[in-house]
Design a protein around this motif. Structure first.
Motif, short mmCIF file in Angstrom:
data_model
loop_
_atom_site.label_atom_id
_atom_site.label_comp_id
_atom_site.label_asym_id
_atom_site.label_seq_id
_atom_site.Cartn_x
_atom_site.Cartn_y
_atom_site.Cartn_z
N ILE A 28 -35.46 93.17 -59.82
CA ILE A 28 -36.59 93.24 -58.91
C ILE A 28 -37.15 94.66 -58.80
CG2 ILE A 28 -35.20 93.66 -56.83
CD1 ILE A 28 -37.14 91.73 -55.36
N ALA A 29 -36.33 95.66 -59.08
CA ALA A 29 -36.79 97.05 -59.03
C ALA A 29 -37.84 97.34 -60.10
CB ALA A 29 -35.60 98.01 -59.19
N PHE A 30 -37.89 96.50 -61.14
CA PHE A 30 -38.81 96.73 -62.25
C PHE A 30 -40.01 95.78 -62.20
CE2 PHE A 30 -34.54 97.91 -63.43
CZ PHE A 30 -34.71 99.14 -64.04
N SER A 31 -40.20 95.13 -61.05
CA SER A 31 -41.25 94.12 -60.94
C SER A 31 -42.64 94.68 -61.16
CB SER A 31 -41.16 93.43 -59.57
OG SER A 31 -41.31 94.38 -58.53
N GLY A 32 -42.83 95.96 -60.90
CA GLY A 32 -44.14 96.56 -61.09
C GLY A 32 -44.35 97.18 -62.45
N ARG A 33 -43.40 96.96 -63.37
CA ARG A 33 -43.48 97.57 -64.69
C ARG A 33 -43.58 96.50 -65.77
NH1 ARG A 33 -41.83 102.89 -63.95
NH2 ARG A 33 -41.19 103.28 -66.09
N SER A 34 -44.25 96.84 -66.85
CA SER A 34 -44.38 95.90 -67.96
C SER A 34 -43.06 95.83 -68.72
CB SER A 34 -45.50 96.36 -68.89
OG SER A 34 -45.55 95.54 -70.05
N ALA A 46 -34.82 113.03 -58.90
CA ALA A 46 -35.08 111.79 -58.16
C ALA A 46 -36.53 111.35 -58.26
CB ALA A 46 -34.67 111.96 -56.70
N ALA A 47 -37.46 112.31 -58.33
CA ALA A 47 -38.89 111.96 -58.37
C ALA A 47 -39.23 111.13 -59.60
CB ALA A 47 -39.73 113.22 -58.33
N SER A 48 -38.52 111.37 -60.70
CA SER A 48 -38.85 110.68 -61.95
C SER A 48 -38.45 109.22 -61.93
CB SER A 48 -38.19 111.39 -63.12
OG SER A 48 -36.78 111.29 -63.04
N ILE A 49 -37.57 108.83 -61.02
CA ILE A 49 -37.17 107.41 -60.93
C ILE A 49 -37.40 106.90 -59.52
CG2 ILE A 49 -35.49 107.53 -62.81
CD1 ILE A 49 -33.33 107.66 -60.58
N SER A 50 -38.41 107.42 -58.86
CA SER A 50 -38.67 107.05 -57.47
C SER A 50 -39.04 105.58 -57.32
CB SER A 50 -39.78 107.93 -56.89
OG SER A 50 -40.97 107.80 -57.64
N PHE A 51 -39.44 104.91 -58.39
CA PHE A 51 -39.79 103.49 -58.31
C PHE A 51 -38.56 102.63 -58.06
CE2 PHE A 51 -38.68 104.05 -62.72
CZ PHE A 51 -38.07 102.86 -63.09
N ILE A 52 -37.37 103.16 -58.33
CA ILE A 52 -36.13 102.44 -58.05
C ILE A 52 -35.65 102.86 -56.66
CG2 ILE A 52 -33.74 102.06 -58.75
CD1 ILE A 52 -34.58 102.50 -61.61
N LYS A 53 -35.76 101.98 -55.69
CA LYS A 53 -35.48 102.32 -54.29
C LYS A 53 -34.00 102.35 -53.95
CE LYS A 53 -39.88 102.51 -53.74
NZ LYS A 53 -40.51 103.86 -53.76
N ASP A 54 -33.18 101.59 -54.68
CA ASP A 54 -31.76 101.53 -54.34
C ASP A 54 -30.92 101.66 -55.61
OD1 ASP A 54 -29.42 101.21 -52.93
OD2 ASP A 54 -29.50 99.02 -53.01
N PRO A 55 -30.90 102.85 -56.22
CA PRO A 55 -30.11 103.02 -57.45
C PRO A 55 -28.61 102.90 -57.16
CG PRO A 55 -30.91 105.14 -56.66
CD PRO A 55 -31.58 104.09 -55.82
N GLN A 56 -27.91 102.25 -58.08
CA GLN A 56 -26.47 102.04 -57.92
C GLN A 56 -25.72 102.85 -58.97
OE1 GLN A 56 -25.87 97.80 -58.17
NE2 GLN A 56 -27.58 97.37 -56.80
N ASN A 57 -24.63 103.48 -58.54
CA ASN A 57 -23.76 104.26 -59.44
C ASN A 57 -24.53 105.25 -60.31
OD1 ASN A 57 -21.54 102.67 -58.53
ND2 ASN A 57 -22.08 101.08 -60.01
N PRO A 58 -25.41 106.05 -59.73
CA PRO A 58 -26.18 106.99 -60.55
C PRO A 58 -25.33 108.18 -61.01
CG PRO A 58 -26.66 107.35 -58.24
CD PRO A 58 -25.75 106.16 -58.30
N PRO A 75 -28.62 92.29 -62.90
CA PRO A 75 -28.38 93.74 -62.97
C PRO A 75 -28.83 94.32 -64.30
CG PRO A 75 -26.34 92.54 -63.36
CD PRO A 75 -27.39 91.50 -63.07
N TYR A 76 -29.49 95.46 -64.23
CA TYR A 76 -29.91 96.18 -65.43
C TYR A 76 -29.28 97.57 -65.44
CZ TYR A 76 -33.73 92.84 -66.37
OH TYR A 76 -34.46 91.72 -66.66
#
Length: 223
Positions: free
Chosen positions: A96-102, A62-74, A115-116
């Motif tokens: 919107i979960a990727f708004s802080g990423r290039s 979970a730490a490696s994808i902590s930037f995604i606050k509400d993961p769906q169907n993981p 959806p991504y």
């Protein structure tokens, strides 16, 4: 006159459905795909020299994808083969979960609620600390008609563009969506997920990239 019309029809059909005989899509570069999905066993897939484990619900790191606050169907699984054992995590998330990423413009210009599919791929045996991520958007059939950009597979140093087309199906449809992987302006791999999956891998693909591409293909086959 009838013979002439029939000849024209064959030429037009060959232009679209003969796609499999051009470039990447030739028999020597197509890998056999086998789905194992019995009554008492979970679904696994073998393609070329690689195998997937069955899916496990949830995220293994979970730490490696902590930037995604509400993961769906993981879910997560392991791909093995060629002395590799690669852990792969997959989920759905809104743009919107990727708004802080290039992101490349074709991904960044999507609505915030688009959806991504997000996939994280652990390192290979020769580069265990190098992680890859796949970000894939939903494509329209008009985009499929023209093999438009659909996503990106990248690490901190490398980038592989992904397009999607329907050349193995019917124009103006979502039939037999095929995802193509492009590296340095070359078509290096492709996959058609679904009930009748197909996989192609270029003989010219750099050896260090093959397991990474294979892991991404496994994610698309199992999603």
């Amino acid at each position: 006159m009838v013979r002439t019309l029939f000849t024209v029809f064959l030429l037009l059909a060959g232009f679209r459905y003969g796609y499999s005989q051009k470039g990447l899509y030739i028999p020597p570069q197509e890998w056999p795909v086998k789905i194992s999905d019995g009554w008492f066993t979970s679904k696994t897939i073998t393609y070329g020299p690689y195998n997937t484990s069955s899916r496990k619900n949830g995220i293994s790191d979970a730490a490696s994808i902590s930037f995604i606050k509400d993961p769906q169907n993981p879910f997560n699984f392991v791909m093995t083969g060629q002395d590799e054992s690669i852990r792969i995590q997959e989920l759905r998330a809104l743009h919107i979960a990727f708004s802080g990423r290039s992101l490349p413009s074709f991904l960044d210009n999507m609505p915030s609620t688009a959806p991504y599919t997000y996939v994280q791929i652990n390192g290979t045996k020769n580069d265990p600390l190098k992680r890859w991520e796949l970000i894939l958007k939903e494509v329209t059939y008009l985009e499929l008609n023209d093999n438009k950009p659909a996503g990106i597979l990248r690490s901190d140093k490398d980038e592989i563009r992904i397009t999607a087309h329907n050349n193995f199906g019917t124009k103006n449809s979502y039939e037999n969506i095929c995802y193509e992987f492009h590296y340095r302006r070359k078509d290096i791999a492709a996959v058609i997920p679904g009930e009748k999956p197909r996989v192609w891998m270029s003989a010219d693909i750099p050896a260090e990239l093959q397991p990474v591409i294979a892991a991404a293909i496994g994610a698309l086959l199992l999603r």
